[in-house]
Design a protein around this motif. Structure first.
Motif, mmCIF file in Angstrom:
data_model
loop_
_atom_site.group_PDB
_atom_site.id
_atom_site.type_symbol
_atom_site.label_atom_id
_atom_site.label_comp_id
_atom_site.label_asym_id
_atom_site.label_seq_id
_atom_site.Cartn_x
_atom_site.Cartn_y
_atom_site.Cartn_z
ATOM 1 N N GLN A 188 0.811 -1.219 0.000
ATOM 2 C CA GLN A 188 0.000 0.000 0.000
ATOM 3 C C GLN A 188 0.844 1.269 0.000
ATOM 4 O O GLN A 188 0.350 2.343 -0.331
ATOM 5 C CB GLN A 188 -0.917 0.006 1.222
ATOM 6 C CG GLN A 188 -1.944 -1.104 1.240
ATOM 7 C CD GLN A 188 -2.695 -1.178 2.558
ATOM 8 O OE1 GLN A 188 -2.484 -0.372 3.463
ATOM 9 N NE2 GLN A 188 -3.585 -2.153 2.674
ATOM 10 N N LYS A 203 -4.408 -2.597 -6.210
ATOM 11 C CA LYS A 203 -5.355 -1.540 -5.813
ATOM 12 C C LYS A 203 -4.650 -0.236 -5.473
ATOM 13 O O LYS A 203 -5.143 0.853 -5.793
ATOM 14 C CB LYS A 203 -6.173 -2.024 -4.614
ATOM 15 C CG LYS A 203 -7.145 -1.005 -4.061
ATOM 16 C CD LYS A 203 -7.903 -1.591 -2.878
ATOM 17 C CE LYS A 203 -8.826 -0.565 -2.248
ATOM 18 N NZ LYS A 203 -9.563 -1.126 -1.088
ATOM 19 N N HIS A 204 -3.497 -0.336 -4.816
ATOM 20 C CA HIS A 204 -2.827 0.861 -4.299
ATOM 21 C C HIS A 204 -1.709 1.380 -5.189
ATOM 22 O O HIS A 204 -1.124 2.423 -4.888
ATOM 23 C CB HIS A 204 -2.270 0.564 -2.896
ATOM 24 C CG HIS A 204 -3.328 0.400 -1.861
ATOM 25 N ND1 HIS A 204 -3.774 1.445 -1.091
ATOM 26 C CD2 HIS A 204 -4.037 -0.692 -1.478
ATOM 27 C CE1 HIS A 204 -4.714 1.009 -0.261
ATOM 28 N NE2 HIS A 204 -4.891 -0.279 -0.476
ATOM 29 N N PRO A 224 -1.829 1.939 -8.912
ATOM 30 C CA PRO A 224 -2.376 1.928 -10.279
ATOM 31 C C PRO A 224 -1.381 2.416 -11.327
ATOM 32 O O PRO A 224 -1.539 2.112 -12.511
ATOM 33 C CB PRO A 224 -3.585 2.875 -10.191
ATOM 34 C CG PRO A 224 -3.306 3.731 -8.993
ATOM 35 C CD PRO A 224 -2.562 2.878 -8.041
ATOM 36 N N ARG A 244 2.034 -4.185 -13.983
ATOM 37 C CA ARG A 244 0.589 -4.183 -14.257
ATOM 38 C C ARG A 244 0.198 -5.427 -15.068
ATOM 39 O O ARG A 244 -0.850 -6.030 -14.811
ATOM 40 C CB ARG A 244 0.192 -2.927 -15.044
ATOM 41 C CG ARG A 244 0.430 -1.611 -14.341
ATOM 42 C CD ARG A 244 -0.474 -1.350 -13.179
ATOM 43 N NE ARG A 244 -1.874 -1.537 -13.500
ATOM 44 C CZ ARG A 244 -2.841 -1.630 -12.595
ATOM 45 N NH1 ARG A 244 -2.546 -1.584 -11.303
ATOM 46 N NH2 ARG A 244 -4.091 -1.784 -12.943
ATOM 47 N N ALA A 255 -8.769 -6.527 -8.808
ATOM 48 C CA ALA A 255 -8.176 -5.326 -8.226
ATOM 49 C C ALA A 255 -7.330 -4.568 -9.233
ATOM 50 O O ALA A 255 -7.214 -3.334 -9.177
ATOM 51 C CB ALA A 255 -7.324 -5.700 -7.014
ATOM 52 N N ALA A 256 -6.732 -5.308 -10.171
ATOM 53 C CA ALA A 256 -5.866 -4.684 -11.170
ATOM 54 C C ALA A 256 -6.648 -3.996 -12.278
ATOM 55 O O ALA A 256 -6.133 -3.076 -12.931
ATOM 56 C CB ALA A 256 -4.928 -5.726 -11.777
ATOM 57 N N CYS A 257 -7.876 -4.421 -12.507
ATOM 58 C CA CYS A 257 -8.723 -3.809 -13.533
ATOM 59 C C CYS A 257 -10.077 -3.555 -12.890
ATOM 60 O O CYS A 257 -10.992 -4.375 -12.955
ATOM 61 C CB CYS A 257 -8.854 -4.723 -14.749
ATOM 62 S SG CYS A 257 -9.717 -3.955 -16.135
ATOM 63 N N SER A 258 -10.196 -2.399 -12.272
ATOM 64 C CA SER A 258 -11.332 -2.121 -11.404
ATOM 65 C C SER A 258 -11.947 -0.773 -11.759
ATOM 66 O O SER A 258 -11.387 0.010 -12.533
ATOM 67 C CB SER A 258 -10.858 -2.129 -9.944
ATOM 68 O OG SER A 258 -11.896 -1.764 -9.069
ATOM 69 N N TYR A 280 -12.497 1.165 -9.206
ATOM 70 C CA TYR A 280 -12.024 1.934 -8.054
ATOM 71 C C TYR A 280 -10.575 1.564 -7.745
ATOM 72 O O TYR A 280 -10.222 0.386 -7.715
ATOM 73 C CB TYR A 280 -12.872 1.660 -6.810
ATOM 74 C CG TYR A 280 -12.246 2.226 -5.551
ATOM 75 C CD1 TYR A 280 -12.367 3.581 -5.254
ATOM 76 C CD2 TYR A 280 -11.488 1.432 -4.707
ATOM 77 C CE1 TYR A 280 -11.765 4.122 -4.127
ATOM 78 C CE2 TYR A 280 -10.877 1.962 -3.577
ATOM 79 C CZ TYR A 280 -11.017 3.305 -3.301
ATOM 80 O OH TYR A 280 -10.411 3.832 -2.188
ATOM 81 N N TYR A 281 -9.766 2.570 -7.524
ATOM 82 C CA TYR A 281 -8.392 2.387 -7.056
ATOM 83 C C TYR A 281 -8.166 3.323 -5.879
ATOM 84 O O TYR A 281 -8.839 4.352 -5.750
ATOM 85 C CB TYR A 281 -7.379 2.698 -8.164
ATOM 86 C CG TYR A 281 -7.460 1.762 -9.342
ATOM 87 C CD1 TYR A 281 -6.684 0.613 -9.394
ATOM 88 C CD2 TYR A 281 -8.317 2.028 -10.407
ATOM 89 C CE1 TYR A 281 -6.763 -0.256 -10.477
ATOM 90 C CE2 TYR A 281 -8.405 1.164 -11.489
ATOM 91 C CZ TYR A 281 -7.624 0.023 -11.516
ATOM 92 O OH TYR A 281 -7.703 -0.833 -12.586
ATOM 93 N N HIS A 299 -6.392 6.731 -12.539
ATOM 94 C CA HIS A 299 -6.666 5.341 -12.870
ATOM 95 C C HIS A 299 -5.810 4.918 -14.061
ATOM 96 O O HIS A 299 -5.540 5.713 -14.959
ATOM 97 C CB HIS A 299 -8.144 5.166 -13.203
ATOM 98 C CG HIS A 299 -9.025 5.236 -11.998
ATOM 99 N ND1 HIS A 299 -10.349 4.874 -12.030
ATOM 100 C CD2 HIS A 299 -8.780 5.617 -10.721
ATOM 101 C CE1 HIS A 299 -10.882 5.026 -10.830
ATOM 102 N NE2 HIS A 299 -9.949 5.493 -10.028
#
Length: 411
Positions: free
Chosen positions: A123, A149-150, A152, A159, A173-176, A178-179, A184
């Motif tokens: 994170q 997630k943390h 991007p 990635r 989490a890698a393609c969301s 929300y990040y 993004h």
């Protein structure tokens, strides 16, 4: 003060405050190493000597060591020493000030056996990229998901590893949508077909899709309302698809169409009315309803609120046509503009909605007009009993010297 009087209720907080007092003499600082009822605040002092730090390490109290690990003035040799401490919470606390940490410490923590430590590293945006990248191959999928997630804006090689991870939670989490940080990421174009085909990454990939006829048809018919909601945000959405999504069964999809700059005003008004009406008429889920049903119910219940709290950058960029809008979110977004003329500011200051008026300090072009609808509150009564204050090195007149020792070890 009588010998049998109660201990002051705020003594713990007073002692913590005393622990950080820069005027506290060294002997008193050392006495506080034995204080056990607080959070070990004394170990956060910026003026601890190496001898004092060695004493804290020898005491081996969790609270003191945790606070010591959080001390951003801790010399490197002690950070490295704490990185090998038996308690994972102490090692994890070292990550907070990773920006000034020695590389040797971070190299120890990147392979720490405690997942919490590695998750905090995943994170942490202050971790050197080459070390942080190693976590893309961590054995724990939760760590890899946290990294996705943390981070991007991780290097493309990282990635790609995360976007093609064998674990669904990592790919999601890698393609969301929300990040934890902006901006993004844009997925590599060669991976986009696979991301659109994968149910767990589809919603996150929609905004990057080329909407040919076949792709548009599949996405518009997707059973996942999050996919359809993302489609409703797509800048290249054709009018026919927009009109179909405006009456989508999921109210969250309708809200996304409502927020589009190209939605006709008559359609926008119809969406606003239908969202409120359908939300009121939505039946509560049964006690044994599955999670998906409960989530859909909650989203429909929340949809009217979502209409109110939308913030629309395109309205803020061109506010004047919207300052008299019948939609609260449009007026709020208009009020966020820093270029409003005085007459517009005055009208917004008179708005009946509490959330609409321009922010204080942003607009100064409406002299004589201000607005603060907060009700006057009576001052809070003082707490019952005496207020006890520690003065200098000892207690005040109501605090006997021996109330400073809670300065003794717990049994």
């Amino acid at each position: 003060m009588d010998a049998d009087a109660l201990t002051p209720v705020h003594l713990d907080k007073v002692m913590d405050g005393l622990a950080m007092n820069s005027a506290l003499p060294a002997p008193m600082v050392r006495r506080l190493f034995a204080w056990r009822r607080g959070m070990g605040e004394v170990a956060k002092r910026p003026d601890l000597t190496e001898d004092m730090i060695a004493e804290i390490l020898a005491v081996d109290d969790h609270g003191l060591l945790h606070s010591l690990a959080l001390n951003d003035r801790l010399p490197d040799q002690f950070r490295i020493r704490l990185a090998a401490h038996r308690e994972g919470a102490v090692r994890a606390a070292l990550v907070i000030h990773a920006a000034t940490a020695p590389r040797e410490m971070l190299e120890q923590l990147i392979i720490d056996p405690d997942p919490r430590v590695r998750e905090y590293l995943a994170q942490g945006h202050q971790i050197p990229p080459d070390l942080r990248s190693r976590l893309a191959a961590d054995s724990d999928p939760s760590i890899r998901a946290a990294l996705a997630k943390h981070w991007p804006q991780a290097p493309e090689a990282v990635r790609r590893i995360l976007l093609t991870d064998p674990e669904a939670k990592v790919r999601a989490a890698a393609c969301s949508t929300y990040y934890a940080r902006l901006p993004h990421p844009t997925p590599p174009s060669d991976l986009l077909p696979a991301l659109l085909a994968d149910p767990v990454t589809r919603a996150g990939a929609v905004m990057h899709a080329v909407l040919d006829a076949d792709t548009l048809r599949r996405l518009a018919a997707d059973p996942d309302s999050e996919v359809r909601a993302e489609l409703a945000r797509h800048p290249d959405l054709p009018p026919s698809a927009r009109e179909a999504l405006a009456v989508d069964p999921a109210l969250t999809v309708r809200v996304k169409v409502f927020a589009r700059p190209d939605t006709p005003e008559v359609v926008r008004a119809q969406i606003h009315a239908s969202v409120h009406e359908l939300s009121r008429s939505t039946a509560d889920p049964e006690d044994d309803a599955d999670d998906e049903t409960v989530l859909r119910w909650f989203q429909n219940e929340f949809a009217p609120t979502e209409l109110r709290i939308l913030r629309l950058p395109w309205v803020t960029a061109d506010p004047l046509p919207h300052i008299d809008s019948s939609f609260v979110s449009f007026r709020v977004s208009a009020a966020a503009s820093k270029t409003l003329p005085a007459n517009a500011v005055a009208r917004l200051l008179d708005d009946e909605e509490e959330m609409v008026p321009p922010h204080h300090g942003t607009h100064r072009s409406a002299p004589g007009r201000s607005r603060d609808r907060r009700k006057h509150r009576a001052p809070l009564p003082a707490p019952a009993g005496q207020v006890h204050v520690l003065v200098g090195q000892g207690g005040g007149p109501d605090v006997p010297a021996d109330s400073l020792a809670p300065l003794r070890h717990r049994p």
